[in-house]
Design a protein around this motif. Structure first.
Motif, PDB file in Angstrom:
ATOM      1  N   PHE A  12       0.779  -1.021   0.111  1.00  0.00           N
ATOM      2  CA  PHE A  12      -0.215  -0.317   0.646  1.00  0.00           C
ATOM      3  C   PHE A  12       1.460   0.943   0.251  1.00  0.00           C
ATOM      4  O   PHE A  12       2.110   1.096   0.841  1.00  0.00           O
ATOM      5  CB  PHE A  12      -1.565   0.223   0.999  1.00  0.00           C
ATOM      6  N   THR A  13       0.259   2.174  -0.632  1.00  0.00           N
ATOM      7  CA  THR A  13       1.235   3.258  -0.159  1.00  0.00           C
ATOM      8  C   THR A  13       1.006   3.867   0.421  1.00  0.00           C
ATOM      9  O   THR A  13      -0.424   3.641   1.582  1.00  0.00           O
ATOM     10  CB  THR A  13       0.555   4.589  -1.500  1.00  0.00           C
ATOM     11  N   LEU A  14       1.839   5.105   1.388  1.00  0.00           N
ATOM     12  CA  LEU A  14       1.382   6.042   2.271  1.00  0.00           C
ATOM     13  C   LEU A  14      -0.026   6.391   2.577  1.00  0.00           C
ATOM     14  O   LEU A  14      -0.760   6.950   3.412  1.00  0.00           O
ATOM     15  CB  LEU A  14       2.352   7.033   2.095  1.00  0.00           C
ATOM     16  N   ILE A  15      -0.310   7.645   1.538  1.00  0.00           N
ATOM     17  CA  ILE A  15      -1.763   7.875   0.749  1.00  0.00           C
ATOM     18  C   ILE A  15      -3.160   7.522   1.036  1.00  0.00           C
ATOM     19  O   ILE A  15      -4.017   6.815   2.251  1.00  0.00           O
ATOM     20  CB  ILE A  15      -1.934   8.401  -0.109  1.00  0.00           C
ATOM     21  N   GLU A  16      -2.850   5.728   0.829  1.00  0.00           N
ATOM     22  CA  GLU A  16      -3.684   4.853   1.470  1.00  0.00           C
ATOM     23  C   GLU A  16      -3.251   4.527   2.332  1.00  0.00           C
ATOM     24  O   GLU A  16      -4.598   4.520   3.652  1.00  0.00           O
ATOM     25  CB  GLU A  16      -3.338   3.386   0.356  1.00  0.00           C
ATOM     26  N   LEU A  17      -2.598   4.400   3.406  1.00  0.00           N
ATOM     27  CA  LEU A  17      -2.387   4.086   4.785  1.00  0.00           C
ATOM     28  C   LEU A  17      -3.525   4.686   5.400  1.00  0.00           C
ATOM     29  O   LEU A  17      -3.946   4.494   6.487  1.00  0.00           O
ATOM     30  CB  LEU A  17      -1.344   3.994   4.958  1.00  0.00           C
ATOM     31  N   MET A  18      -2.851   6.403   5.433  1.00  0.00           N
ATOM     32  CA  MET A  18      -3.578   7.396   6.013  1.00  0.00           C
ATOM     33  C   MET A  18      -4.998   7.301   5.702  1.00  0.00           C
ATOM     34  O   MET A  18      -5.964   7.493   6.392  1.00  0.00           O
ATOM     35  CB  MET A  18      -2.803   8.752   5.646  1.00  0.00           C
ATOM     36  N   ILE A  19      -5.875   6.882   4.806  1.00  0.00           N
ATOM     37  CA  ILE A  19      -6.821   7.185   3.938  1.00  0.00           C
ATOM     38  C   ILE A  19      -7.683   5.634   4.925  1.00  0.00           C
ATOM     39  O   ILE A  19      -8.501   6.261   6.342  1.00  0.00           O
ATOM     40  CB  ILE A  19      -7.100   6.955   2.673  1.00  0.00           C
ATOM     41  N   VAL A  20      -7.182   4.684   5.264  1.00  0.00           N
ATOM     42  CA  VAL A  20      -7.625   3.769   6.384  1.00  0.00           C
ATOM     43  C   VAL A  20      -7.193   4.248   7.410  1.00  0.00           C
ATOM     44  O   VAL A  20      -8.177   3.936   8.259  1.00  0.00           O
ATOM     45  CB  VAL A  20      -6.368   2.937   5.777  1.00  0.00           C
ATOM     46  N   VAL A  21      -6.428   4.454   7.852  1.00  0.00           N
ATOM     47  CA  VAL A  21      -6.561   4.752   9.808  1.00  0.00           C
ATOM     48  C   VAL A  21      -7.516   6.225   9.571  1.00  0.00           C
ATOM     49  O   VAL A  21      -8.361   5.914  10.443  1.00  0.00           O
ATOM     50  CB  VAL A  21      -5.416   6.096   9.761  1.00  0.00           C
ATOM     51  N   ALA A  22      -7.830   7.259   8.933  1.00  0.00           N
ATOM     52  CA  ALA A  22      -8.611   8.314   8.824  1.00  0.00           C
ATOM     53  C   ALA A  22     -10.277   7.900   9.105  1.00  0.00           C
ATOM     54  O   ALA A  22     -11.246   8.162   9.918  1.00  0.00           O
ATOM     55  CB  ALA A  22      -8.371   9.282   7.975  1.00  0.00           C
ATOM     56  N   ILE A  23      -9.989   6.719   8.196  1.00  0.00           N
ATOM     57  CA  ILE A  23     -11.815   6.410   7.728  1.00  0.00           C
ATOM     58  C   ILE A  23     -11.708   5.354   9.576  1.00  0.00           C
ATOM     59  O   ILE A  23     -12.681   5.259  10.269  1.00  0.00           O
ATOM     60  CB  ILE A  23     -11.921   5.044   7.535  1.00  0.00           C
ATOM     61  N   ILE A  24     -10.846   4.663  10.076  1.00  0.00           N
ATOM     62  CA  ILE A  24     -10.881   4.115  11.238  1.00  0.00           C
ATOM     63  C   ILE A  24     -11.036   4.675  12.313  1.00  0.00           C
ATOM     64  O   ILE A  24     -11.647   4.193  13.497  1.00  0.00           O
ATOM     65  CB  ILE A  24      -9.565   2.872  11.571  1.00  0.00           C
ATOM     66  N   GLY A  25     -10.751   6.367  12.627  1.00  0.00           N
ATOM     67  CA  GLY A  25     -11.102   6.641  13.407  1.00  0.00           C
ATOM     68  C   GLY A  25     -12.052   7.549  13.735  1.00  0.00           C
ATOM     69  O   GLY A  25     -12.584   7.750  14.145  1.00  0.00           O
ATOM     70  N   ILE A  26     -12.317   7.683  11.751  1.00  0.00           N
ATOM     71  CA  ILE A  26     -13.631   8.427  11.926  1.00  0.00           C
ATOM     72  C   ILE A  26     -14.761   7.287  12.491  1.00  0.00           C
ATOM     73  O   ILE A  26     -15.630   7.528  13.950  1.00  0.00           O
ATOM     74  CB  ILE A  26     -14.557   9.110  10.610  1.00  0.00           C
ATOM     75  N   LEU A  27     -14.847   5.689  12.687  1.00  0.00           N
ATOM     76  CA  LEU A  27     -15.555   5.252  13.221  1.00  0.00           C
ATOM     77  C   LEU A  27     -15.805   5.283  14.410  1.00  0.00           C
ATOM     78  O   LEU A  27     -16.470   5.067  15.205  1.00  0.00           O
ATOM     79  CB  LEU A  27     -15.492   4.146  12.155  1.00  0.00           C
ATOM     80  N   ALA A  28     -14.919   4.813  14.665  1.00  0.00           N
ATOM     81  CA  ALA A  28     -13.866   4.568  16.653  1.00  0.00           C
ATOM     82  C   ALA A  28     -14.484   6.350  17.279  1.00  0.00           C
ATOM     83  O   ALA A  28     -15.295   6.082  18.420  1.00  0.00           O
ATOM     84  CB  ALA A  28     -12.661   4.650  17.212  1.00  0.00           C
ATOM     85  N   ALA A  29     -13.948   7.272  16.678  1.00  0.00           N
ATOM     86  CA  ALA A  29     -15.333   8.528  16.988  1.00  0.00           C
ATOM     87  C   ALA A  29     -16.853   8.348  17.608  1.00  0.00           C
ATOM     88  O   ALA A  29     -17.610   9.271  18.437  1.00  0.00           O
ATOM     89  CB  ALA A  29     -14.638   9.266  16.804  1.00  0.00           C
ATOM     90  N   ILE A  30     -17.034   8.038  16.303  1.00  0.00           N
ATOM     91  CA  ILE A  30     -18.583   7.676  16.704  1.00  0.00           C
ATOM     92  C   ILE A  30     -19.175   6.061  17.220  1.00  0.00           C
ATOM     93  O   ILE A  30     -19.723   6.282  17.603  1.00  0.00           O
ATOM     94  CB  ILE A  30     -18.969   7.346  14.659  1.00  0.00           C
ATOM     95  N   ALA A  31     -18.420   5.071  17.690  1.00  0.00           N
ATOM     96  CA  ALA A  31     -19.337   4.090  17.686  1.00  0.00           C
ATOM     97  C   ALA A  31     -18.337   4.356  19.717  1.00  0.00           C
ATOM     98  O   ALA A  31     -19.365   3.432  20.029  1.00  0.00           O
ATOM     99  CB  ALA A  31     -17.696   2.944  17.103  1.00  0.00           C
ATOM    100  N   ILE A  32     -17.490   4.827  19.192  1.00  0.00           N
ATOM    101  CA  ILE A  32     -17.140   4.227  21.298  1.00  0.00           C
ATOM    102  C   ILE A  32     -18.026   5.266  22.246  1.00  0.00           C
ATOM    103  O   ILE A  32     -18.319   4.759  23.013  1.00  0.00           O
ATOM    104  CB  ILE A  32     -15.559   4.945  21.328  1.00  0.00           C
ATOM    105  N   PRO A  33     -17.980   7.028  21.913  1.00  0.00           N
ATOM    106  CA  PRO A  33     -19.441   7.670  23.248  1.00  0.00           C
ATOM    107  C   PRO A  33     -20.618   6.485  23.147  1.00  0.00           C
ATOM    108  O   PRO A  33     -21.302   6.291  23.722  1.00  0.00           O
ATOM    109  CB  PRO A  33     -19.362   8.413  22.261  1.00  0.00           C
ATOM    110  N   ASN A  34     -21.282   5.771  21.818  1.00  0.00           N
ATOM    111  CA  ASN A  34     -22.421   5.155  21.898  1.00  0.00           C
ATOM    112  C   ASN A  34     -21.950   4.595  22.662  1.00  0.00           C
ATOM    113  O   ASN A  34     -23.492   3.913  23.533  1.00  0.00           O
ATOM    114  CB  ASN A  34     -22.471   5.166  20.574  1.00  0.00           C
ATOM    115  N   PHE A  35     -20.922   3.932  22.634  1.00  0.00           N
ATOM    116  CA  PHE A  35     -21.277   1.882  23.055  1.00  0.00           C
ATOM    117  C   PHE A  35     -20.959   2.192  24.756  1.00  0.00           C
ATOM    118  O   PHE A  35     -22.040   1.746  25.646  1.00  0.00           O
ATOM    119  CB  PHE A  35     -19.666   1.258  22.871  1.00  0.00           C
TER     120      PHE A  35
END
Length: 215
Positions: A12-35
């Motif tokens: 994977f390129t660095l940009i692709e990895l950064m995009i994946v990490v950003a998506i995971i961060g967004i999902l975590a920011a939504i899911a953790i408070p609700n949990f």
């Protein structure tokens, strides 16, 4: 052929990895408070169940003795250990059932409140958190208006109410607070319960929602 093989096995390129990490961060920011909120709400079931059981015990005692009783040792009310909430059944908060060691003191003959089980939740847990009471309670129906917690008026025209308070979100800003009474009331909760304006007799009512109010 060599070029094609090399392209198929590149990482994977660095940009692709950064995009994946950003998506995971967004999902975590939504899911953790609700949990966390869902987890806290599940803990509220304890207060509802214990207050309802206390109300049922008081009603049974009334049928037998024609009066209510603040002393839980007399009416035989004994909720399970492991309680996150403290419970108040009368104005006397110096004579409480302590839950700071293994086992319950079988020699105690009176108790008007129950402390948080610090034997399970640690000595850092507040034993008797103060419940946040409703801003107003306007009662309807017969008998004396509860002044809370405890008995109000002279039986058989008396009423009785109780409170529960506990820290369920690991913050010390406010305590999750519940109310129950033998008399109906219209109520204004301090926070988190604007859609439920009637505290129906025998139904636990949330006067301060620690999940929503200070999170």
């Amino acid at each position: 052929m060599t070029r094609l093989f090399a392209r198929k096995n590149r990482g994977f390129t660095l940009i692709e990895l950064m995009i994946v990490v950003a998506i995971i961060g967004i999902l975590a920011a939504i899911a953790i408070p609700n949990f966390i909120k869902f987890q806290a709400r599940s803990k509220q079931g304890e207060a509802k169940a214990n207050l309802k059981a206390w109300f049922t015990t008081e009603r049974a005692f009334l049928q037998e003795k024609d009066r209510y009783e603040e002393d839980i040792k007399i009416i035989g009310y004994a909720p399970e250990r492991g309680n996150r909430y403290a419970y108040y059944f009368g104005t006397n908060i110096t004579t409480c059932e302590k839950r700071d060691v293994a086992g319950i003191d079988g020699t105690q003959t009176s108790a008007f409140c129950i402390e948080v089980d610090t034997a399970k939740f640690g000595t850092g847990a507040q034993k008797l958190p103060t419940p946040a009471k409703a801003t107003t309670l306007t009662f309807a129906g017969g008998g004396a208006d509860p002044k809370g917690p405890g008995i109000s008026g002279v039986c058989p025209g008396c009423n009785i109410d109780a409170y529960a308070a506990g820290n369920i979100d690991n913050e010390t800003t406010g305590f999750d607070s519940w109310y129950i009474s033998t008399k109906d009331a219209t109520a204004a909760a301090k926070c988190g319960n604007a859609d439920e304006k009637v505290a129906v007799a025998g139904t636990p009512w949330l006067s301060y929602n620690d999940v929503d109010c200070d999170s």
